[in-house]
Every structure is written in structure tokens, then in C-alpha cells.
Design a protein around this motif. Structure first.
Motif, PDB file in Angstrom:
ATOM      1  N   ARG A 143       0.832  -1.213   0.000  1.00 48.93           N
ATOM      2  CA  ARG A 143       0.000   0.000   0.000  1.00 48.93           C
ATOM      3  C   ARG A 143       0.860   1.253   0.000  1.00 48.93           C
ATOM      4  NH1 ARG A 143      -2.629  -3.779   3.441  1.00 48.93           N
ATOM      5  NH2 ARG A 143      -4.661  -4.439   2.640  1.00 48.93           N
ATOM      6  N   HIS A 144       1.951   1.205  -0.776  1.00 47.71           N
ATOM      7  CA  HIS A 144       2.807   2.385  -0.927  1.00 47.71           C
ATOM      8  C   HIS A 144       2.279   3.257  -2.065  1.00 47.71           C
ATOM      9  CE1 HIS A 144       6.605   0.509   1.125  1.00 47.71           C
ATOM     10  NE2 HIS A 144       5.581   0.674   1.956  1.00 47.71           N
ATOM     11  N   LEU A 145       2.446   4.552  -1.914  1.00 52.51           N
ATOM     12  CA  LEU A 145       1.877   5.525  -2.859  1.00 52.51           C
ATOM     13  C   LEU A 145       2.186   5.173  -4.317  1.00 52.51           C
ATOM     14  CD1 LEU A 145       1.842   9.333  -2.479  1.00 52.51           C
ATOM     15  CD2 LEU A 145       2.541   8.325  -4.654  1.00 52.51           C
ATOM     16  N   THR A 146       1.133   5.133  -5.116  1.00 58.37           N
ATOM     17  CA  THR A 146       1.265   4.763  -6.536  1.00 58.37           C
ATOM     18  C   THR A 146       0.248   5.555  -7.363  1.00 58.37           C
ATOM     19  OG1 THR A 146       1.924   2.513  -5.904  1.00 58.37           O
ATOM     20  CG2 THR A 146       1.121   2.799  -8.155  1.00 58.37           C
ATOM     21  N   LEU A 147       0.663   5.959  -8.573  1.00 53.42           N
ATOM     22  CA  LEU A 147      -0.249   6.626  -9.504  1.00 53.42           C
ATOM     23  C   LEU A 147      -0.405   5.778 -10.756  1.00 53.42           C
ATOM     24  CD1 LEU A 147       1.086  10.336  -9.435  1.00 53.42           C
ATOM     25  CD2 LEU A 147      -0.548   9.258  -7.899  1.00 53.42           C
ATOM     26  N   LEU A 148      -1.655   5.631 -11.208  1.00 50.49           N
ATOM     27  CA  LEU A 148      -1.934   4.843 -12.413  1.00 50.49           C
ATOM     28  C   LEU A 148      -2.772   5.671 -13.379  1.00 50.49           C
ATOM     29  CD1 LEU A 148      -2.956   1.379 -10.886  1.00 50.49           C
ATOM     30  CD2 LEU A 148      -0.893   1.864 -12.194  1.00 50.49           C
ATOM     31  N   VAL A 149      -2.979   5.124 -14.571  1.00 49.42           N
ATOM     32  CA  VAL A 149      -3.838   5.770 -15.563  1.00 49.42           C
ATOM     33  C   VAL A 149      -4.842   4.738 -16.077  1.00 49.42           C
ATOM     34  CG1 VAL A 149      -3.900   6.821 -17.871  1.00 49.42           C
ATOM     35  CG2 VAL A 149      -2.065   7.423 -16.280  1.00 49.42           C
ATOM     36  N   ALA A 150      -6.126   5.150 -16.120  1.00 49.07           N
ATOM     37  CA  ALA A 150      -7.158   4.321 -16.760  1.00 49.07           C
ATOM     38  C   ALA A 150      -7.384   4.926 -18.144  1.00 49.07           C
ATOM     39  CB  ALA A 150      -8.446   4.343 -15.936  1.00 49.07           C
ATOM     40  N   ALA A 151      -6.915   4.230 -19.167  1.00 49.29           N
ATOM     41  CA  ALA A 151      -6.987   4.788 -20.527  1.00 49.29           C
ATOM     42  C   ALA A 151      -8.059   4.063 -21.328  1.00 49.29           C
ATOM     43  CB  ALA A 151      -5.633   4.645 -21.221  1.00 49.29           C
ATOM     44  N   SER A 152      -8.916   4.845 -21.967  1.00 49.03           N
ATOM     45  CA  SER A 152      -9.970   4.242 -22.778  1.00 49.03           C
ATOM     46  C   SER A 152     -10.451   5.254 -23.812  1.00 49.03           C
ATOM     47  CB  SER A 152     -11.144   3.824 -21.889  1.00 49.03           C
ATOM     48  OG  SER A 152     -12.170   3.244 -22.663  1.00 49.03           O
ATOM     49  N   THR A 153     -10.958   4.758 -24.920  1.00 43.80           N
ATOM     50  CA  THR A 153     -11.581   5.656 -25.891  1.00 43.80           C
ATOM     51  C   THR A 153     -12.966   6.076 -25.381  1.00 43.80           C
ATOM     52  OG1 THR A 153     -12.385   3.722 -27.062  1.00 43.80           O
ATOM     53  CG2 THR A 153     -10.358   4.727 -27.901  1.00 43.80           C
ATOM     54  N   ASN A 154     -13.468   5.367 -24.363  1.00 46.05           N
ATOM     55  CA  ASN A 154     -14.762   5.684 -23.759  1.00 46.05           C
ATOM     56  C   ASN A 154     -14.490   6.400 -22.431  1.00 46.05           C
ATOM     57  OD1 ASN A 154     -17.060   5.565 -22.180  1.00 46.05           O
ATOM     58  ND2 ASN A 154     -17.699   3.549 -22.933  1.00 46.05           N
ATOM     59  N   ASN A 155     -14.634   7.739 -22.443  1.00 46.59           N
ATOM     60  CA  ASN A 155     -14.244   8.527 -21.276  1.00 46.59           C
ATOM     61  C   ASN A 155     -15.060   8.188 -20.032  1.00 46.59           C
ATOM     62  OD1 ASN A 155     -12.516  10.519 -20.168  1.00 46.59           O
ATOM     63  ND2 ASN A 155     -14.254  11.932 -20.117  1.00 46.59           N
ATOM     64  N   GLU A 156     -16.359   7.922 -20.222  1.00 43.72           N
ATOM     65  CA  GLU A 156     -17.204   7.575 -19.071  1.00 43.72           C
ATOM     66  C   GLU A 156     -16.720   6.305 -18.388  1.00 43.72           C
ATOM     67  OE1 GLU A 156     -21.567   7.089 -19.523  1.00 43.72           O
ATOM     68  OE2 GLU A 156     -21.387   8.999 -20.605  1.00 43.72           O
ATOM     69  N   LEU A 157     -16.355   5.343 -19.223  1.00 39.44           N
ATOM     70  CA  LEU A 157     -15.860   4.077 -18.667  1.00 39.44           C
ATOM     71  C   LEU A 157     -14.519   4.288 -17.957  1.00 39.44           C
ATOM     72  CD1 LEU A 157     -16.208   1.011 -18.369  1.00 39.44           C
ATOM     73  CD2 LEU A 157     -15.054   0.740 -20.574  1.00 39.44           C
ATOM     74  N   ALA A 158     -13.655   5.115 -18.552  1.00 42.08           N
ATOM     75  CA  ALA A 158     -12.364   5.404 -17.905  1.00 42.08           C
ATOM     76  C   ALA A 158     -12.610   6.013 -16.521  1.00 42.08           C
ATOM     77  CB  ALA A 158     -11.535   6.352 -18.781  1.00 42.08           C
ATOM     78  N   ILE A 159     -13.604   6.900 -16.418  1.00 44.21           N
ATOM     79  CA  ILE A 159     -13.907   7.536 -15.121  1.00 44.21           C
ATOM     80  C   ILE A 159     -14.448   6.488 -14.138  1.00 44.21           C
ATOM     81  CG2 ILE A 159     -15.415   9.227 -13.965  1.00 44.21           C
ATOM     82  CD1 ILE A 159     -15.118  10.968 -16.547  1.00 44.21           C
ATOM     83  N   ASP A 160     -15.310   5.581 -14.620  1.00 39.41           N
ATOM     84  CA  ASP A 160     -15.823   4.498 -13.747  1.00 39.41           C
ATOM     85  C   ASP A 160     -14.660   3.694 -13.165  1.00 39.41           C
ATOM     86  OD1 ASP A 160     -18.418   5.049 -14.230  1.00 39.41           O
ATOM     87  OD2 ASP A 160     -18.783   3.356 -15.612  1.00 39.41           O
ATOM     88  N   ILE A 161     -13.755   3.306 -14.036  1.00 35.72           N
ATOM     89  CA  ILE A 161     -12.638   2.449 -13.587  1.00 35.72           C
ATOM     90  C   ILE A 161     -11.691   3.233 -12.685  1.00 35.72           C
ATOM     91  CG2 ILE A 161     -10.678   1.037 -14.412  1.00 35.72           C
ATOM     92  CD1 ILE A 161     -13.610  -0.123 -14.817  1.00 35.72           C
ATOM     93  N   GLN A 162     -11.524   4.529 -12.986  1.00 33.63           N
ATOM     94  CA  GLN A 162     -10.724   5.406 -12.111  1.00 33.63           C
ATOM     95  C   GLN A 162     -11.262   5.329 -10.678  1.00 33.63           C
ATOM     96  OE1 GLN A 162     -11.586   9.629 -12.788  1.00 33.63           O
ATOM     97  NE2 GLN A 162      -9.428  10.099 -12.455  1.00 33.63           N
ATOM     98  N   HIS A 163     -12.582   5.379 -10.537  1.00 33.80           N
ATOM     99  CA  HIS A 163     -13.189   5.356  -9.200  1.00 33.80           C
ATOM    100  C   HIS A 163     -13.108   3.974  -8.559  1.00 33.80           C
ATOM    101  CE1 HIS A 163     -14.684   9.466  -8.852  1.00 33.80           C
ATOM    102  NE2 HIS A 163     -14.751   9.422 -10.179  1.00 33.80           N
ATOM    103  N   VAL A 164     -13.225   2.949  -9.369  1.00 35.23           N
ATOM    104  CA  VAL A 164     -13.167   1.580  -8.827  1.00 35.23           C
ATOM    105  C   VAL A 164     -11.808   1.313  -8.164  1.00 35.23           C
ATOM    106  CG1 VAL A 164     -13.079  -0.869  -9.510  1.00 35.23           C
ATOM    107  CG2 VAL A 164     -14.891   0.602 -10.418  1.00 35.23           C
ATOM    108  N   PHE A 165     -10.720   1.811  -8.779  1.00 33.75           N
ATOM    109  CA  PHE A 165      -9.383   1.474  -8.275  1.00 33.75           C
ATOM    110  C   PHE A 165      -8.797   2.523  -7.320  1.00 33.75           C
ATOM    111  CE2 PHE A 165      -9.716  -1.469 -11.767  1.00 33.75           C
ATOM    112  CZ  PHE A 165      -9.004  -2.575 -11.324  1.00 33.75           C
ATOM    113  N   SER A 166      -9.226   3.797  -7.434  1.00 30.40           N
ATOM    114  CA  SER A 166      -8.583   4.834  -6.605  1.00 30.40           C
ATOM    115  C   SER A 166      -8.842   4.586  -5.127  1.00 30.40           C
ATOM    116  CB  SER A 166      -9.125   6.217  -6.983  1.00 30.40           C
ATOM    117  OG  SER A 166      -8.617   6.587  -8.241  1.00 30.40           O
ATOM    118  N   ASN A 167      -7.805   4.856  -4.332  1.00 30.47           N
ATOM    119  CA  ASN A 167      -7.908   4.674  -2.893  1.00 30.47           C
ATOM    120  C   ASN A 167      -7.170   5.846  -2.248  1.00 30.47           C
ATOM    121  OD1 ASN A 167      -6.791   3.865  -0.238  1.00 30.47           O
ATOM    122  ND2 ASN A 167      -7.883   1.955  -0.654  1.00 30.47           N
TER     123      ASN A 167
END
Ligand SMILES: NC(=O)C1=CN([C@@H]2O[C@H](COP(=O)(O)OP(=O)(O)OC[C@H]3O[C@@H](n4cnc5c(N)ncnc54)[C@H](OP(=O)(O)O)[C@@H]3O)[C@@H](O)[C@H]2O)C=CC1
Ligand SMILES: O=C(CO)COP(=O)(O)O
Length: 331
Positions: A143-167
């Protein structure tokens, strides 16, 4: 949410813990019974870490497929096509594919999103996201600080996945709509990390590593642009960010494989000693194909290809790179 994780190795299992931390229910599928047993005994298969009780694994592919309509693909890219063929047979509902593997298929030169489109029937494919960026599993599991990117051609889906994984305690996920640039950066950085490790194996120092990372980003930019991505993406988390973490870390399997090459080991010896996924070697093969097919100048990757696949001695490879025509520092 229910989320199925296909591939319970170092990264898939670690993401299982992230999702459980975020209140989701996960089921991990792997072909290796040893991994499944360890996970169900709440031990991470590779790290000395106790997993939360809710991280559960199965050896039943059907059970994993029926568990949800969100699938994390965390098998090595060499297995992706066959896994997707199997999934397509079993999936009955429109599903979301979240790919975390990092590679490009040799010969076809396909990115994972393209392989998904080829192998999954249109009506079963609800969307695709590449979740990528600088993220050694060894650190995320702690649980050490990490930054990721959710990349998709579907922006809404990218935002959904961003929320699913962000902590908010340790993991921050950005979105990107440059799927091509993000997938290419995540794959090609592994090839450059092998080269960086080779320099270390040869006994070279920090100057050489900085040179490889910097000229490596030039090779990544050339591939990103050729494949239709944005050059700027290569300067973000999925490009330079992931390149720095992989090309300068003893944690990295790609760096370690390169180091062994530099110490004079053959590819067979490296594979015999290192059982975990080394994506960079296969990506070097793919990038060599691409460089020939499209006449793109990828000098470090092509020398690495000759060292690995054509028996060019490492020191001669280095000499060949240094004795090229002198030129300006272009991209
Ligand atoms: N480790 C890390 O820090 C990170 C890894 N990644 C990427 O994630 C991907 C996976 O890496 P990682 O978890 O480290 O690799 P590992 O080698 O640790 O795990 C991959 C797992 O997938 C299993 N597997 C292989 N084929 C299949 C299949 N057909 N069905 C189900 N499971 C299968 C492997 O089994 P077996 O060993 O028997 O083949 C293994 O248990 C790679 O592309 C890597 O680049 C991305 C970010 C971070
Ligand atoms: O992709 C990774 C970190 O972002 C993991 O790199 P290695 O596969 O080289 O360990």
C-alpha cells in the motif's frame, strides 16, 4: 462491485487486494494450482504478505467468468489471445475488459485492445480500459503511494474504472483518452528496461542508465506516433513514468533479465532461472518487426534484438551503437 481477475500472479493478486480494500468482491482465476492454494490460504503467491480474507481464488474458469461482467486481464500478453478465445466461448453478457498486461504481439503488432476486439464478439464487448503506469506489485501490495492511468476511448468508462481502483490512502488513478499512446508506452518501456539492465550487467553506471532512459523515450515516442497515439502521452505516467520505475529498479523482472544478458547469460538460461513474466523480450521482437516493416529507427531495440536472437556479443552490440554516424539530438 463483483470483479473477476484472470491471472493470479504478482500483479493480478495485488490488484485483488486493492479492490478488496475499496470494498469490492473479487474472484481470481489462475492456471497454476499452487497460486490458487496460496491465495486461498491468504498468502500472496510471490510476496511475503498476508492477504485480506476477501481475496479469493478458483481453478474453475467457468466460475470466474460467471462471477461478474468486469474482467481484469492479468496474464502475460503471450497468453492473452488464447485466454480471450476461451472467454468468448463462455461469456454470455456484455462485459468490460480491464487490461493490466503490458505488451505488443510480435508479427501481428497488435495492442491488447486490438486483440480483444478481434477475439470477443461485438455484442459481448461493453468496453475496454488499459490500467497502466509505474506500479511495481512489490510496492502496491504494501500500500505504498502509486499513480496509475485508466486509458480508454470511452471517457465515461475510464472515469468508472478510475473510481473503482482509486484509494485515498495510497492509489490515485488518472484518466486518459489516448488508449494507443498509453498501451504503447506501457509495452515498449519493458524493452528499454531490458536494455537498461544489460548496461548494469555490463558494469556501466548511472550515466549509461540516464542515456538509455532518455534515448529510450525517443524510441517510445517514434512508436507512439507511428501507431497513431499522442506524443505527449509518452511524457506522462504511462510512458516516462513507467520507464523510470522499470528501467532503474532491481524489482523489475525486465531489468533483471537485461542484467543477466549483460553478464553473458543466454536467453535459455534466463528463462530457466526466471519463471515470472518477462514481457520486454517479446516486445523487443515485436518492435524489431515494426522497425523493419515501417522503417522506423529504433537503434537500441534493434541492437538488443541482435544480441538476444542473433547471438551478437553484448560488447559488440554496444560498440555498434556508439559507432553510428554522429548526429543532432532529434526525436
Ligand atoms: N508484476 C508487476 O509489478 C506488474 C506487472 N504488470 C503486467 O501484468 C502482467 C502479468 O504480470 P505478473 O502478474 O507480474 O506476472 P506473473 O508471471 O507473476 O503472473 C502471471 C500469471 O498468469 C498465469 N497464466 C498464464 N497463462 C494463463 C492462462 N492462460 N490463464 C490463466 N492464468 C494464466 C501464470 O501462470 P504460469 O506461471 O503457470 O504461466 C501466472 O500465474 C504482465 O503483462 C506484466 O507486464 C503490470 C504492472 C505491474
Ligand atoms: O510494469 C511494471 C511496473 O510498472 C513491472 O515491471 P516488470 O515486469 O519489469 O517487473
Amino acid at each position: 462491485m463483483h470483479i473477476s481477475i484472470i491471472g493470479g500472479g504478482a500483479w493480478g493478486t495485488t490488484l485483488g487486494q486493492v479492490l478488496v480494500d475499496n470494498g469490492h468482491q473479487v474472484l481470481i482465476y489462475d492456471v497454476k494450482q499452487e497460486n490458487i492454494d496460496k491465495i486461498n490460504q491468504k498468502k500472496h503467491p510471490f510476496f511475503d504478505t498476508i492477504l485480506p480474507d476477501e481475496v479469493v481464488a478458483t481453478n474453475s474458469f467457468d466460475e470466474a467468468i460467471n462471477f461478474s461482467t468486469y474482467y481484469i486481464l492479468s496474464v502475460p500478453t503471450k497468453a492473452i489471445r488464447s485466454v480471450l478465445k476461451q472467454m468468448n466461448e463462455k461469456i454470455s453478457k456484455p462485459s468490460v475488459f480491464i487490461n493490466v498486461s503490458k505488451g505488443i504481439e510480435p508479427h501481428s503488432l497488435k495492442r491488447v485492445s486490438e486483440i480483444v476486439e478481434e477475439e470477443i464478439d461485438h455484442e459481448k464487448l461493453a468496453g475496454f480500459v488499459a490500467l497502466t503506469g509505474p506500479s511495481h506489485a512489490e510496492e502496491v501490495i504494501l500500500r505504498h503511494l502509486t499513480l496509475l492511468v485508466a486509458a480508454s476511448t470511452n471517457n465515461e468508462l475510464a472515469i468508472d474504472i478510475q473510481h473503482v481502483f482509486s484509494n485515498e490512502q495510497y492509489l490515485r488513478v488518472y484518466t486518459s483518452n489516448d488508449l494507443i499512446g498509453s498501451e504503447v508506452g506501457g509495452a515498449v518501456k519493458n524493452a528499454i528496461a531490458v536494455i537498461s539492465g544489460t548496461c548494469t550487467g555490463l558494469g556501466l553506471g548511472e550515466n549509461a542508465r540516464a542515456a538509455v532512459i532518455t534515448r529510450g523515450i525517443v524510441e517510445i515516442v517514434r512508436v507512439v506516433e507511428l501507431m497513431g497515439g499522442n506524443k505527449e502521452t509518452a511524457f506522462g505516467l504511462t510512458g516516462i513514468g513507467d520507464l523510470i520505475v522499470t528501467a532503474s529498479s532491481e524489482h523489475s523482472r525486465n531489468f533483471q533479465a537485461g542484467k543477466k544478458l549483460g553478464l553473458g547469460q543466454s536467453l535459455d538460461q534466463i528463462y530457466a532461472e526466471q519463471k515470472q513474466t518477462i514481457e520486454g523480450i517479446r516486445t523487443i521482437e515485436a518492435m524489431h518487426d515494426l522497425s523493419i516493416k515501417y522503417h522506423v529507427d529504433l537503434p537500441m531495440i534493434n541492437i538488443a534484438f541482435d544480441i538476444i536472437f542473433n547471438g551478437l556479443p553484448v560488447k559488440e552490440g554496444l560498440q555498434k551503437l556508439l559507432s553510428r554516424d554522429l548526429k543532432s539530438e532529434d526525436f
